[in-house]
Design a protein around this motif. Structure first.
Motif, PDB file in Angstrom:
ATOM      1  N   HIS A  75       4.390 -11.449   7.497  1.00  0.00           N
ATOM      2  CA  HIS A  75       4.313 -11.755   6.068  1.00  0.00           C
ATOM      3  C   HIS A  75       3.322 -10.820   5.406  1.00  0.00           C
ATOM      4  CE1 HIS A  75       0.340 -13.709   6.241  1.00  0.00           C
ATOM      5  NE2 HIS A  75       0.749 -14.312   7.345  1.00  0.00           N
ATOM      6  N   CYS A  76       3.622 -10.433   4.183  1.00  0.00           N
ATOM      7  CA  CYS A  76       2.786  -9.500   3.434  1.00  0.00           C
ATOM      8  C   CYS A  76       2.881  -9.866   1.957  1.00  0.00           C
ATOM      9  CB  CYS A  76       3.250  -8.061   3.676  1.00  0.00           C
ATOM     10  SG  CYS A  76       2.339  -6.809   2.760  1.00  0.00           S
ATOM     11  N   ASP A  77       1.834 -10.474   1.417  1.00  0.00           N
ATOM     12  CA  ASP A  77       1.855 -10.906   0.019  1.00  0.00           C
ATOM     13  C   ASP A  77       1.657  -9.751  -0.955  1.00  0.00           C
ATOM     14  OD1 ASP A  77       2.253 -13.717   0.350  1.00  0.00           O
ATOM     15  OD2 ASP A  77       0.206 -13.869   1.093  1.00  0.00           O
ATOM     16  N   ASP A  78       1.049  -8.679  -0.501  1.00  0.00           N
ATOM     17  CA  ASP A  78       0.778  -7.540  -1.375  1.00  0.00           C
ATOM     18  C   ASP A  78       1.044  -6.249  -0.603  1.00  0.00           C
ATOM     19  OD1 ASP A  78      -0.135  -5.608  -3.079  1.00  0.00           O
ATOM     20  OD2 ASP A  78      -2.201  -6.355  -3.200  1.00  0.00           O
ATOM     21  N   PRO A  79       2.095  -5.487  -0.970  1.00  0.00           N
ATOM     22  CA  PRO A  79       2.413  -4.245  -0.248  1.00  0.00           C
ATOM     23  C   PRO A  79       1.273  -3.237  -0.207  1.00  0.00           C
ATOM     24  CG  PRO A  79       4.232  -4.896  -1.666  1.00  0.00           C
ATOM     25  CD  PRO A  79       3.077  -5.790  -2.027  1.00  0.00           C
ATOM     26  N   GLU A  80       0.321  -3.341  -1.148  1.00  0.00           N
ATOM     27  CA  GLU A  80      -0.814  -2.426  -1.122  1.00  0.00           C
ATOM     28  C   GLU A  80      -1.691  -2.641   0.114  1.00  0.00           C
ATOM     29  OE1 GLU A  80      -3.098  -2.186  -4.645  1.00  0.00           O
ATOM     30  OE2 GLU A  80      -1.451  -1.415  -5.873  1.00  0.00           O
ATOM     31  N   VAL A  81      -1.509  -3.789   0.767  1.00  0.00           N
ATOM     32  CA  VAL A  81      -2.224  -4.043   2.020  1.00  0.00           C
ATOM     33  C   VAL A  81      -1.882  -2.956   3.037  1.00  0.00           C
ATOM     34  CG1 VAL A  81      -2.340  -5.579   4.016  1.00  0.00           C
ATOM     35  CG2 VAL A  81      -2.499  -6.519   1.703  1.00  0.00           C
ATOM     36  N   VAL A  82      -0.626  -2.540   3.069  1.00  0.00           N
ATOM     37  CA  VAL A  82      -0.196  -1.501   4.012  1.00  0.00           C
ATOM     38  C   VAL A  82      -0.958  -0.207   3.743  1.00  0.00           C
ATOM     39  CG1 VAL A  82       1.762  -0.126   4.811  1.00  0.00           C
ATOM     40  CG2 VAL A  82       2.076  -2.562   4.289  1.00  0.00           C
ATOM     41  N   GLN A  83      -1.150   0.110   2.479  1.00  0.00           N
ATOM     42  CA  GLN A  83      -1.918   1.305   2.131  1.00  0.00           C
ATOM     43  C   GLN A  83      -3.367   1.179   2.592  1.00  0.00           C
ATOM     44  OE1 GLN A  83      -1.161   3.256  -1.722  1.00  0.00           O
ATOM     45  NE2 GLN A  83      -3.332   3.015  -2.161  1.00  0.00           N
ATOM     46  N   ARG A  84      -3.914  -0.020   2.481  1.00  0.00           N
ATOM     47  CA  ARG A  84      -5.307  -0.235   2.883  1.00  0.00           C
ATOM     48  C   ARG A  84      -5.492  -0.253   4.398  1.00  0.00           C
ATOM     49  NH1 ARG A  84      -5.057  -3.829  -1.668  1.00  0.00           N
ATOM     50  NH2 ARG A  84      -4.935  -5.693  -0.339  1.00  0.00           N
ATOM     51  N   TRP A  85      -4.406  -0.330   5.147  1.00  0.00           N
ATOM     52  CA  TRP A  85      -4.516  -0.224   6.599  1.00  0.00           C
ATOM     53  C   TRP A  85      -5.044   1.154   7.013  1.00  0.00           C
ATOM     54  CZ3 TRP A  85       0.912  -2.471   8.220  1.00  0.00           C
ATOM     55  CH2 TRP A  85       0.868  -3.877   8.175  1.00  0.00           C
ATOM     56  N   ASP A  86      -4.928   2.120   6.115  1.00  0.00           N
ATOM     57  CA  ASP A  86      -5.387   3.488   6.390  1.00  0.00           C
ATOM     58  C   ASP A  86      -4.663   4.091   7.590  1.00  0.00           C
ATOM     59  OD1 ASP A  86      -6.827   5.774   5.857  1.00  0.00           O
ATOM     60  OD2 ASP A  86      -8.563   5.175   7.046  1.00  0.00           O
ATOM     61  N   ILE A  87      -3.354   3.936   7.592  1.00  0.00           N
ATOM     62  CA  ILE A  87      -2.539   4.545   8.645  1.00  0.00           C
ATOM     63  C   ILE A  87      -1.818   5.785   8.121  1.00  0.00           C
ATOM     64  CG2 ILE A  87      -2.182   2.437   9.980  1.00  0.00           C
ATOM     65  CD1 ILE A  87       0.525   2.103   8.573  1.00  0.00           C
ATOM     66  N   GLY A  88      -2.073   6.121   6.848  1.00  0.00           N
ATOM     67  CA  GLY A  88      -1.479   7.336   6.302  1.00  0.00           C
ATOM     68  C   GLY A  88      -0.323   7.105   5.356  1.00  0.00           C
ATOM     69  N   LEU A  89      -0.191   5.911   4.790  1.00  0.00           N
ATOM     70  CA  LEU A  89       0.887   5.633   3.847  1.00  0.00           C
ATOM     71  C   LEU A  89       0.313   5.301   2.474  1.00  0.00           C
ATOM     72  CD1 LEU A  89       3.418   3.470   5.912  1.00  0.00           C
ATOM     73  CD2 LEU A  89       3.635   5.873   5.257  1.00  0.00           C
ATOM     74  N   ARG A  90       0.865   5.950   1.450  1.00  0.00           N
ATOM     75  CA  ARG A  90       0.457   5.681   0.071  1.00  0.00           C
ATOM     76  C   ARG A  90       1.616   5.050  -0.679  1.00  0.00           C
ATOM     77  NH1 ARG A  90       0.919   8.359  -4.856  1.00  0.00           N
ATOM     78  NH2 ARG A  90       2.022  10.081  -3.831  1.00  0.00           N
ATOM     79  N   LEU A  91       1.377   3.885  -1.297  1.00  0.00           N
ATOM     80  CA  LEU A  91       2.416   3.173  -2.033  1.00  0.00           C
ATOM     81  C   LEU A  91       2.722   3.901  -3.337  1.00  0.00           C
ATOM     82  CD1 LEU A  91       4.207   0.605  -2.190  1.00  0.00           C
ATOM     83  CD2 LEU A  91       2.304  -0.513  -3.372  1.00  0.00           C
ATOM     84  N   THR A  92       3.991   4.239  -3.548  1.00  0.00           N
ATOM     85  CA  THR A  92       4.384   4.924  -4.773  1.00  0.00           C
ATOM     86  C   THR A  92       5.235   4.063  -5.699  1.00  0.00           C
ATOM     87  OG1 THR A  92       6.381   5.880  -3.752  1.00  0.00           O
ATOM     88  CG2 THR A  92       4.337   7.156  -3.594  1.00  0.00           C
ATOM     89  N   GLU A  93       5.884   3.047  -5.148  1.00  0.00           N
ATOM     90  CA  GLU A  93       6.722   2.181  -5.974  1.00  0.00           C
ATOM     91  C   GLU A  93       6.969   0.866  -5.242  1.00  0.00           C
ATOM     92  OE1 GLU A  93      11.002   2.364  -8.425  1.00  0.00           O
ATOM     93  OE2 GLU A  93      10.260   4.114  -7.322  1.00  0.00           O
ATOM     94  N   SER A  94       6.978  -0.235  -5.999  1.00  0.00           N
ATOM     95  CA  SER A  94       7.236  -1.542  -5.417  1.00  0.00           C
ATOM     96  C   SER A  94       7.937  -2.398  -6.453  1.00  0.00           C
ATOM     97  CB  SER A  94       5.916  -2.195  -4.972  1.00  0.00           C
ATOM     98  OG  SER A  94       6.163  -3.359  -4.206  1.00  0.00           O
TER      99      SER A  94
END
Length: 283
Positions: free
Chosen positions: A212-231
């Motif tokens: 579960h992921c309530d906020d896709p920006e969480v993935v960006q904050r994981w610092d694995i190299g992904l930047r959110l551009t659209e949601s």
């Protein structure tokens, strides 16, 4: 015509629901949101009780999701007509047929049992590869690298069935393996994951969401190299896509958007760009 018998894992069985959704929508002809005659043919050939999906609200949702991803892929190909699209968890999707511009390259990736079924209907070509593999390993990366960059990875309805640690690992290795690529996938909030068995979702297969992921920006904050551009939610169709809808579905979409409001954010479609960070590269 001899019907094709199938044996699929629990999660892989969900590919039949999305297949049936496209076939059902195609049968609406002028009123349909998508035209996918190959889906109709496959439903007719596969020996499976597709009637179990009738009435499920997830059918319409999966069609909208498919339209979203089709739109993102077309935009990518408009800028990079000779680039490569990688469909992770390809199932029996026909996105290649729907968006083919005659120049692009394509890799279909799925687990061995699903890929075995896919190979009954689709074949490799000079611009297309079919690969048995998992989003959790990198055994298929070299196949992708043998085709022209840049790359667009589409993971439709796949990551939701993994636990968070596996999602983080899978996305991290994609970001590190293919810097500058685009990665599209869906996320579901905690409420949706915890209530997926409720009657409102008319559950038709045993597969269950895990991550579960309530906020896709969480993935960006994981610092694995992904930047959110659209949601976006399923109700926030891009303007160009919305304008192509027939009047009745367009009005229904507007009504649903007004009714559900922020609740629609429990399920999001997200587009990321891989930009490996120093900390991620040291992991």
């Amino acid at each position: 015509m001899e019907r094709i018998s199938i044996e699929l894992g629990t999660v892989q069985e969900t590919l039949l629901s999305t297949l049936y959704a496209r076939a059902l929508e195609t049968g609406k002809k002028k009123r349909g949101l998508i035209q996918d005659p190959r889906a109709v043919e496959m439903v007719e050939q596969i020996d499976y009780d597709f009637t179990k999906f009738v009435g499920s609200p997830t059918l319409g949702a999966s069609v909208l999701r498919t339209l979203f991803y089709d739109d993102w892929v077309r935009k990518f190909l408009s800028s990079h007509p000779g680039g490569t699209v990688v469909e992770i968890g390809a199932g029996l999707n026909t996105r290649f047929e729907r968006v083919d511009n005659g120049r692009m390259h394509w890799v279909d990736v799925d687990l061995p049992d699903a890929m075995e079924l896919r190979e009954r209907f689709f074949s490799e070509s000079e611009r297309r590869r079919l690969v048995g593999g998992s989003v959790l390993d990198d055994s298929w990366f070299e196949v992708v690298r043998s085709l022209p960059a840049p790359y667009f990875f589409v993971s439709e309805g796949v990551l939701l069935y993994l636990d968070e640690a596996d999602v983080r690992s899978a996305l991290g290795q994609l970001a590190q393996g293919f810097p500058g690529s685009r990665v599209a996938f869906d996320t579901a909030g905690r409420w949706m994951v915890e209530h997926q068995g409720d009657e409102m979702f008319v559950k038709t297969v045993d597969a269950e969401y895990s991550w579960h992921c309530d906020d896709p920006e969480v993935v960006q904050r994981w610092d694995i190299g992904l930047r959110l551009t659209e949601s976006r939610t399923l109700l926030q169709l891009p303007r160009g896509l919305r304008s192509r809808l027939p009047l009745v579905p367009r009005l229904a979409l507007a009504g649903a958007k007004a009714f559900y409001g922020k609740k629609a954010r429990v399920y999001m479609l997200n587009l990321f760009e891989s930009q490996p960070s120093l900390s991620a590269s040291n992991q």
